[in-house]
Structures are given as structure tokens and as C-alpha cells.
Design an enzyme around this catalytic site. Structure first.
Site, PDB file in Angstrom:
ATOM      1  N   TYR A  74      17.422  31.247 -36.076  1.00 26.77           N
ATOM      2  CA  TYR A  74      17.447  29.883 -36.644  1.00 26.77           C
ATOM      3  C   TYR A  74      16.604  29.767 -37.899  1.00 26.77           C
ATOM      4  CZ  TYR A  74      19.942  28.478 -32.493  1.00 26.77           C
ATOM      5  OH  TYR A  74      20.900  28.366 -31.521  1.00 26.77           O
ATOM      6  N   GLY A  75      15.323  30.223 -37.823  1.00 26.33           N
ATOM      7  CA  GLY A  75      14.445  30.082 -38.977  1.00 26.33           C
ATOM      8  C   GLY A  75      14.968  30.864 -40.169  1.00 26.33           C
ATOM      9  N   ASN A 173      22.302  31.942 -26.418  1.00 25.06           N
ATOM     10  CA  ASN A 173      21.661  30.830 -25.702  1.00 25.06           C
ATOM     11  C   ASN A 173      22.668  29.870 -25.083  1.00 25.06           C
ATOM     12  OD1 ASN A 173      22.304  28.861 -27.668  1.00 25.06           O
ATOM     13  ND2 ASN A 173      20.463  29.343 -28.843  1.00 25.06           N
ATOM     14  N   MET A 176      21.763  24.279 -25.511  1.00 26.59           N
ATOM     15  CA  MET A 176      21.125  22.968 -25.283  1.00 26.59           C
ATOM     16  C   MET A 176      20.270  22.598 -26.492  1.00 26.59           C
ATOM     17  SD  MET A 176      20.136  23.260 -21.289  1.00 26.59           S
ATOM     18  CE  MET A 176      20.026  25.031 -21.170  1.00 26.59           C
ATOM     19  N   VAL A 303      13.031  46.219 -39.905  1.00 29.08           N
ATOM     20  CA  VAL A 303      11.846  46.323 -40.759  1.00 29.08           C
ATOM     21  C   VAL A 303      10.737  46.922 -39.910  1.00 29.08           C
ATOM     22  CG1 VAL A 303      10.143  45.051 -42.111  1.00 29.08           C
ATOM     23  CG2 VAL A 303      12.535  44.293 -42.089  1.00 29.08           C
ATOM     24  N   GLU A 414      16.386  21.490 -16.314  1.00 29.83           N
ATOM     25  CA  GLU A 414      17.818  21.424 -16.599  1.00 29.83           C
ATOM     26  C   GLU A 414      18.651  21.837 -15.394  1.00 29.83           C
ATOM     27  OE1 GLU A 414      16.862  23.425 -19.886  1.00 29.83           O
ATOM     28  OE2 GLU A 414      16.775  21.576 -21.045  1.00 29.83           O
ATOM     29  N   HIS A 499      12.241  31.301 -23.831  1.00 31.84           N
ATOM     30  CA  HIS A 499      11.702  30.475 -24.922  1.00 31.84           C
ATOM     31  C   HIS A 499      10.334  30.946 -25.401  1.00 31.84           C
ATOM     32  CE1 HIS A 499      14.052  26.902 -22.900  1.00 31.84           C
ATOM     33  NE2 HIS A 499      14.875  27.803 -23.420  1.00 31.84           N
ATOM     34  N   GLY A 527      10.140  30.510 -34.636  1.00 23.28           N
ATOM     35  CA  GLY A 527       9.497  29.913 -33.475  1.00 23.28           C
ATOM     36  C   GLY A 527       8.049  30.324 -33.276  1.00 23.28           C
ATOM     37  N   ASN A 537      13.910  22.542 -24.668  1.00 21.10           N
ATOM     38  CA  ASN A 537      14.395  23.804 -25.236  1.00 21.10           C
ATOM     39  C   ASN A 537      14.121  23.803 -26.745  1.00 21.10           C
ATOM     40  OD1 ASN A 537      16.056  22.340 -23.292  1.00 21.10           O
ATOM     41  ND2 ASN A 537      16.878  24.334 -22.852  1.00 21.10           N
ATOM     42  N   PHE A 539      15.344  25.435 -29.795  1.00 21.78           N
ATOM     43  CA  PHE A 539      15.962  25.820 -31.078  1.00 21.78           C
ATOM     44  C   PHE A 539      16.158  24.670 -32.044  1.00 21.78           C
ATOM     45  CE2 PHE A 539      20.346  25.729 -28.968  1.00 21.78           C
ATOM     46  CZ  PHE A 539      20.909  24.748 -29.774  1.00 21.78           C
TER      47      PHE A 539
HETATM   48  P1  FAE Z   1      15.482  34.402 -33.029  1.00 26.55           P
HETATM   49  O1  FAE Z   1      16.640  33.510 -32.833  1.00 26.55           O
HETATM   50  O2  FAE Z   1      14.976  35.183 -31.856  1.00 26.55           O
HETATM   51  O3  FAE Z   1      15.847  35.407 -34.209  1.00 26.55           O
HETATM   52  C1  FAE Z   1      15.017  36.484 -34.579  1.00 26.55           C
HETATM   53  C2  FAE Z   1      15.903  37.597 -35.136  1.00 26.55           C
HETATM   54  O4  FAE Z   1      15.080  38.568 -35.772  1.00 26.55           O
HETATM   55  C3  FAE Z   1      16.703  38.338 -34.064  1.00 26.55           C
HETATM   56  O5  FAE Z   1      18.057  38.346 -34.428  1.00 26.55           O
HETATM   57  C4  FAE Z   1      16.096  39.746 -34.051  1.00 26.55           C
HETATM   58  O6  FAE Z   1      17.035  40.757 -33.789  1.00 26.55           O
HETATM   59  C5  FAE Z   1      15.563  39.858 -35.482  1.00 26.55           C
HETATM   60  N1  FAE Z   1      14.444  40.790 -35.616  1.00 26.55           N
HETATM   61  C6  FAE Z   1      13.343  40.872 -34.841  1.00 26.55           C
HETATM   62  N2  FAE Z   1      12.503  41.840 -35.288  1.00 26.55           N
HETATM   63  C7  FAE Z   1      13.112  42.373 -36.401  1.00 26.55           C
HETATM   64  C8  FAE Z   1      12.749  43.417 -37.297  1.00 26.55           C
HETATM   65  N3  FAE Z   1      11.592  44.083 -37.173  1.00 26.55           N
HETATM   66  N4  FAE Z   1      13.599  43.735 -38.282  1.00 26.55           N
HETATM   67  C9  FAE Z   1      14.768  43.057 -38.437  1.00 26.55           C
HETATM   68  N5  FAE Z   1      15.164  42.060 -37.600  1.00 26.55           N
HETATM   69  C10 FAE Z   1      14.331  41.716 -36.600  1.00 26.55           C
HETATM   70  O7  FAE Z   1      14.225  33.622 -33.599  1.00 26.55           O
HETATM   71  N6  FAE Z   1      16.955  27.469 -26.798  1.00 26.55           N
HETATM   72  C11 FAE Z   1      17.422  26.202 -26.809  1.00 26.55           C
HETATM   73  O8  FAE Z   1      16.931  25.365 -27.568  1.00 26.55           O
HETATM   74  N7  FAE Z   1      18.469  25.842 -25.989  1.00 26.55           N
HETATM   75  C12 FAE Z   1      19.046  26.715 -25.114  1.00 26.55           C
HETATM   76  O9  FAE Z   1      19.993  26.367 -24.405  1.00 26.55           O
HETATM   77  C13 FAE Z   1      18.538  28.044 -25.062  1.00 26.55           C
HETATM   78  N8  FAE Z   1      19.045  28.963 -24.206  1.00 26.55           N
HETATM   79  C14 FAE Z   1      18.624  30.272 -24.274  1.00 26.55           C
HETATM   80  C15 FAE Z   1      19.233  31.239 -23.459  1.00 26.55           C
HETATM   81  C16 FAE Z   1      18.876  32.584 -23.600  1.00 26.55           C
HETATM   82  C17 FAE Z   1      19.534  33.618 -22.710  1.00 26.55           C
HETATM   83  C18 FAE Z   1      17.906  32.977 -24.561  1.00 26.55           C
HETATM   84  C19 FAE Z   1      17.508  34.424 -24.726  1.00 26.55           C
HETATM   85  C20 FAE Z   1      17.304  32.024 -25.363  1.00 26.55           C
HETATM   86  C21 FAE Z   1      17.641  30.670 -25.231  1.00 26.55           C
HETATM   87  N9  FAE Z   1      17.064  29.695 -26.038  1.00 26.55           N
HETATM   88  C22 FAE Z   1      17.502  28.399 -25.979  1.00 26.55           C
HETATM   89  C23 FAE Z   1      15.971  30.035 -26.968  1.00 26.55           C
HETATM   90  C24 FAE Z   1      16.410  30.074 -28.441  1.00 26.55           C
HETATM   91  O10 FAE Z   1      17.604  30.806 -28.586  1.00 26.55           O
HETATM   92  C25 FAE Z   1      15.271  30.689 -29.267  1.00 26.55           C
HETATM   93  O11 FAE Z   1      14.149  29.836 -29.115  1.00 26.55           O
HETATM   94  C26 FAE Z   1      15.611  30.802 -30.739  1.00 26.55           C
HETATM   95  O12 FAE Z   1      16.718  31.635 -30.936  1.00 26.55           O
HETATM   96  C27 FAE Z   1      14.421  31.341 -31.524  1.00 26.55           C
HETATM   97  O13 FAE Z   1      14.744  31.247 -32.892  1.00 26.55           O
HETATM   98  P2  FAE Z   1      13.948  32.086 -33.972  1.00 26.55           P
HETATM   99  O14 FAE Z   1      14.499  31.763 -35.305  1.00 26.55           O
HETATM  100  O15 FAE Z   1      12.492  31.898 -33.740  1.00 26.55           O
END
Ligand code: FAE
Length: 558
Positions: A74-75, A173, A176, A303, A414, A499, A527, A537, A539
């Protein structure tokens, strides 16, 4: 720099269309570098062909960019779109795969009931949070090792689930999309204007992510019986329930019910990806970013190291892998502005490594601190036989028990589906408890990796809250907990979180907009900025915060 800030709906949808076609065609021929082709840019009228500098190999990247973003969750995705609109040539580096191509079964993603290598990031067996159905080993399967979409990382005292792919967590995810309670937001982020967030940024991202609420006719269908039963039993114990908005397109779900389209959200496609209906980032922010013509996405590339030279230029070491996980190329790229969007764990790890190895020695002691699990845990109850929950269930939750303001058992729980294909009479909950405990992330020199440290007594604080709440429901409905779903033999999950939050907290490790303390032109956009418990939640808040911060950075730092 070529400015293209034209944000009308037509421009946005044209960019998104071009971006989707770039993602799809790159996926089809296995390219790891994705950007608009010179012809597409010229056809779109944004550049004269003579402006098309930076010659690239067909699957290569340039060696220097004004801005680099690590991670495409997301970020990262928000920052990429907004920098691209400003005309900033930006490289997004993502370690996971780009999922835009159907496999031999005609599907891009596999289901939760028949998982294969597409499900997990290089594992021999799936590791779903639920282990068994009635104690029978029906959930997890042996799979081929492959760069699948979901990762489960074992840390010290807690397992963390993460999306590992283009789109990050948005691909895996439950969709939600919940706005935190405003008074709680103001309590935990007192330096962020809640007027700005609630009047501008939350509405903007709800719009961008196509957040919608389940219509009554769909909620009345058999696919949401589990949720209606969850509401009924909660209300019997005197608890309030609340609507939980989602990014799953309920108009699409209506067609799934009528049989006009193939089942997706109703066909067990959630945590291993969703083939239709869910508005993940690969359907909005990411293609729109690529469609600006200024954003290049490099996937399957991790990276591994961040350094800075005496001119303030950041140098990144990269490793590109193939689908077997073998490193096939090592590269080095540099940039003026570096934005970290690798998620709570990924961003903290990169910065901790840089600090501990002396690459970026001025990073503060705050890096790695303030980590939380968002009070996340799973728990199950069994219902009376008349409160059957249905063998076929929607994979996308739409209601929760809102007990957040209760001083004794504060939680937002939930009503989660258990689409087992057979009747289980089970109510499953994904609870977010108001657990004030915080762990930390530490770097281990020997393994060159970071670990979350989370103690059993810290987990117990959340479990006690959840059990206090569900004991009341059991008492009111004369029911009991359900065992046979979790391998530990109890009615609740072992410590895990979907989360992870924190590690580079806003106003502690960074300033009020994500500028990392101790360095210029170094930003955190994901995050890891947020305190370890948001009450809902995360995101939507991660996305809204990224919109707020990148707007400020573009206005002040470019
Ligand atoms: P994120 O989406 O984790 O993205 C980080 C990215 O950076 C990933 O694609 C990694 O592969 C990549 N990365 C990491 N290290 C490196 C590196 N060294 N080099 C290159 N790439 C790298 O971060 N949240 C909700 O609000 N509602 C929901 O219903 C919900 N359900 C979920 C269900 C599951 C099964 C999971 C796992 C999570 C759920 N979440 C939910 C949490 C939400 O998806 C999560 O908080 C966000 O995706 C975090 O966003 P960020 O941008 O922080």
C-alpha cells in the site's frame, strides 16, 4: 523530468488501462521489469520520441533514478502513483512475483481448498492459520516450492503472515477496509491532523480502492449465514455489531450468486489471491502508477543493502531470483530519494541492517521499536445445531462485534468465514484486541536478518480480553468453544498476526511525515510508521497515511 499531473477521471482510467496491459504482457513473457514501452508512451502523447532517453535492455533497468521505492504494497504503490504523476522517474523494487498470467488451470491464483505452489512463498507445505477441520488434516497440503503470494515468517514468539508479491498484502488480505474510531486515532496519533485524515485522505483512499458495503440482498443469502449467526449470538450477549466495509466488489458477488460469472469470493479465493472481484493494488494504484509513463516496476528483486555516498546518493544492492529462488543476477542502483515501503518487518530489517553494519550509522535507536501485532488473534466457538453456519460461505467478512469502548474486554472482533465445504456449526473470529503490549525488532548479525521479539505474556494480554468477550457469548447462548481447528488443541490460534505494525514510528524514528531521522531524502511510507495497534484492520490507514505524507513530501522536498 516530464510533468504529467492531470488527475481527471479520464486520464486516470487511461493510465490504469495502459498500466494493466503493461503488467499483463510482462507477466506473459516472464519479464521482471515492467514499464510503458516507448511506443505506448509516444502513442499516449506524453513524450515526443526524442524525449525517450534512458535506453534500457528489454528486461533491464537504468543504473540511477531520481526516486526509488522498495516494496509494492500500500505505502509503496501510493507513493509510486503520486511521484509518477509529478513526473519523477521512479523505480519500484519488489521481491515477489507479478501475478497477471493464468496458469495451465486457467487461473492466476489457486484456491484455499486446493492450494498449490502459487499459495506460499517457497514452502514445501502450506501453513494456513487454521490447521484442521474437526481435528482432521483437511487444510494444509504438500506443495511445490515456488514464489507463491503468501509468506508465513516464524519469529521469536509470534508468526507473521505477509503478502510477497507485486501488490504486497493487498493480494492476500481479506479486503476489510475499516476506518479507525476517530477518538482512538487522535489518542494514538496526536500530531496528525484528524481533520485532514477524516475529511481528505480516508475519503480519497476509499474512493481509490473502491471500498463498498455489502448490500442487504447479498447479506441475506446463504453465503453470509455465518455472519448473521455471529451477529445474533453476539447480540444475545448484549454486544453491538458494526458493518465492515470491504474492497471486494459486491456487484460482482451478486453475479456469482446468480451464476452469471465464475465464483471467486464465493469460491474460496482469498488468502492465496483472488481471481476476480477484489480491488487489490494491481487493479488500481499500481497500473495507474505505471501508466504515468514515469514508473518502472522491477519484481523478483530483493534489496539487500542500502548505503549512502558522500554526495548523499543512496546505493542499493539488489538480487534478482528465478522461480526456483536461485539468484540469477546481482545489481546495483542509485537514487537521490529513497522511500521504504517494504512493510513493518521488511523496512525495519533494511534499516536495522544498515545501522548495525555501519552503512547508515546515524539511524536512531528508535528503529525497530514500537512493534505491535494489532492485538490480532483467531478464536472459534461452536453453535447450537439450529445456528448452522453453512458449508458454502463468502470469503470476505462484512461485520464485526464492536466492543472497543468496553474498559473490561475492549476488542473489535470480525465475524470470519470458515468455508469448509461442510457444515461445521462454527463461528470463527478474527479479533483485534486492545492489547497495549509492544515488542521490538532486532537484527541478528549471524543470520543477517531481523526478528520480532514478542513474549508469551504479551500475547496473553490479548487472549484474556478476547476470552472475556467470548465467555459472555458462550454464557448467553449456552454454547462452548470449538477445538479441532488449531494444532495446539485449543480454541484459539497460536500467536500469529496478519497485521504487523510499527518498527519505524512516526514522530519517533521519523518526523511527522515519514522522513527518517538522521538522514536526508530517506523516507518510510508503510505500516512501520504506525503504532502497533490501530483498533481496526490497518490497510486503509496505511494507504491514507501514505497519501498524506507523499503529498507533503512532493510539496516540500521535490
Ligand atoms: P506490504 O503490503 O506488506 O508490502 C510490502 C512489500 O514489500 C511486499 O510486497 C514485500 O514483498 C516487499 N518487500 C519486503 N522486503 C523487501 C525487500 N528487501 N526488497 C524488495 N521488496 C521487499 O506493506 N488488512 C486490512 O486492513 N484488512 C484485511 O482484511 C486484512 N487481511 C489480511 C489477511 C492476510 C492473510 C494478511 C497477510 C494481511 C491482512 N491485512 C489486512 C494486513 C494488510 O494487508 C497489511 O497491513 C498491509 O498490506 C501492509 O501494507 P504495507 O504497505 O505496510
Amino acid at each position: 523530468m516530464t510533468k504529467q499531473k492531470n488527475n481527471d477521471a479520464h486520464t486516470f482510467s487511461r493510465r490504469r488501462f495502459l498500466g494493466v496491459s503493461a503488467l499483463t504482457s510482462a507477466s506473459a513473457i516472464g519479464l521482471t521489469t515492467i514499464s510503458l514501452s516507448a511506443t505506448q508512451k509516444a502513442q499516449a502523447g506524453w513524450f515526443s520520441p526524442t524525449e525517450l532517453v534512458q535506453p534500457q535492455a528489454p528486461d533491464g533497468i537504468a543504473s540511477h533514478y531520481p526516486a526509488i521505492i522498495i516494496g509494492s504494497g500500500y505505502g509503496g504503490a501510493v507513493s509510486a502513483l503520486r511521484l509518477g504523476e509529478e513526473g519523477v522517474q521512479t523505480l519500484v523494487i519488489e521481491m515477489g512475483m507479478n501475478w497477471n498470467q493464468a496458469a495451465s488451470d486457467g487461473k492466476t491464483f489457486c484456491t484455499m481448498t486446493k492450494p498449490d505452489g502459487r499459495s506460499f512463498w517457497f514452502k514445501d507445505r502450506t501453513e494456513a492459520p487454521l490447521d484442521t477441520i474437526f481435528g482432521i488434516d483437511l487444510v494444509n497440503r504438500n506443495i511445490d516450492r515456488y514464489p507463491g503470494v503468501l509468506d508465513r515468517m516464524q519469529h521469536d514468539g509470534i508468526d507473521v503472515f505477509l503478502g510477497r508479491c507485486v501488490g504486497g498484502g493487498s493480494i492476500v488480505n481479506g479486503g476489510m477496509a475499516v476506518t479507525p474510531k476517530r477518538d482512538y486515532f487522535e489518542e494514538i496519533l496526536p500530531n496528525v491532523s484528524s481533520d485532514d485524515m477524516y475529511d481528505t485522505y480516508y475519503p480519497r483512499v476509499r474512493d481509490m480502492l473502491n471500498v463498498n458495503e455489502v448490500p442487504e440482498d447479498i447479506y441475506a443469502s446463504k453465503y453470509y449465514r455465518f455472519s448473521r449467526v455471529g451477529e445474533k449470538t453476539a447480540e444475545k450477549a448484549g454486544f453491538k455489531t458494526a458493518s465492515v466495509p470491504n474492497v471486494y466488489d459486491f456487484n460482482y458477488m451478486r453475479q456469482e450468486i446468480s451464476g452469471d460469472v465464475e465464483k471467486s469470493g464465493l469460491g474460496n479465493e482469498v488468502i492465496y489471491g483472488n481471481n476476480a472481484g477484489k480491488q487489490s493494488l494491481d487493479r488500481n494504484y499500481i497500473p495507474a502508477a505505471i501508466g504515468t509513463g514515469n514508473v518502472t516496476l522491477r519484481c523478483m528483486t530483493k534489496v539487500t543493502r542500502i548505503q549512502q555516498d558522500s554526495n548523499g546518493i543512496y546505493h542499493l544492492s539488489l538480487e534478482t531470483i528465478n522461480v526456483s529462488g536461485e539468484v540469477i543476477e546481482t545489481l546495483s542502483v542509485s537514487c537521490e530519494k529513497l522511500l521504504l515501503g517494504a512493510g513493518s518487518i521488511g523496512t525495519s530489517e533494511l534499516l536495522l541492517r544498515a545501522r548495525e553494519t555501519g552503512d547508515l550509522p546515524n539511524l536512531s535507536e528508535e528503529i525497530g521499536q514500537g512493534w505491535g501485532n494489532n492485538g490480532n488473534l483467531m478464536l472459534a466457538r461452536k453453535n447450537k445445531f439450529w445456528d448452522y453456519t453453512g458449508g458454502q460461505q463468502s470469503g470476505f467478512p462484512v461485520r464485526g462485534i464492536d466492543n472497543w469502548d468496553d474498559p473490561e474486554f475492549p476488542a473489535f472482533a470480525e465475524l470470519a468465514p470458515l468455508p469448509a465445504g461442510i457444515e461445521t456449526y462454527t463461528s470463527l473470529y478474527l479479533a483485534i484486541t486492545k492489547n497495549p503490549e509492544r515488542g521490538h525488532i532486532q537484527y541478528d548479525v549471524a543470520t543477517d536478518s531481523a526478528t520480532v521479539v514478542w513474549r508469551a505474556d504479551q500475547e496473553k494480554v490479548g487472549l484474556d480480553i478476547a476470552e472475556g468477550l467470548f465467555d459472555k457469548i458462550n454464557a448467553a447462548t449456552r454454547t462452548d468453544y470449538r477445538t479441532g481447528l488449531f494444532s495446539n488443541g485449543t480454541h484459539h490460534s497460536d500467536p500469529f498476526t496478519y497485521h504487523p505494525l510499527g518498527g519505524c514510528l512516526l514522530n519517533k524514528a521519523t518526523d511527522n511525515y515519514g522522513r527518517v531521522n538522521g538522514y536526508q531524502n530517506l523516507y518510510v511510507v508503510d505500516g512501520s510508521l504506525l503504532p502497533g495497534n490501530l483498533g481496526v484492520n490497518p490497510f486503509l490507514t496505511i494507504t491514507a497515511m501514505a497519501e498524506r505524507n507523499i503529498e507533503h513530501i512532493i510539496a516540500n522536498d521535490l
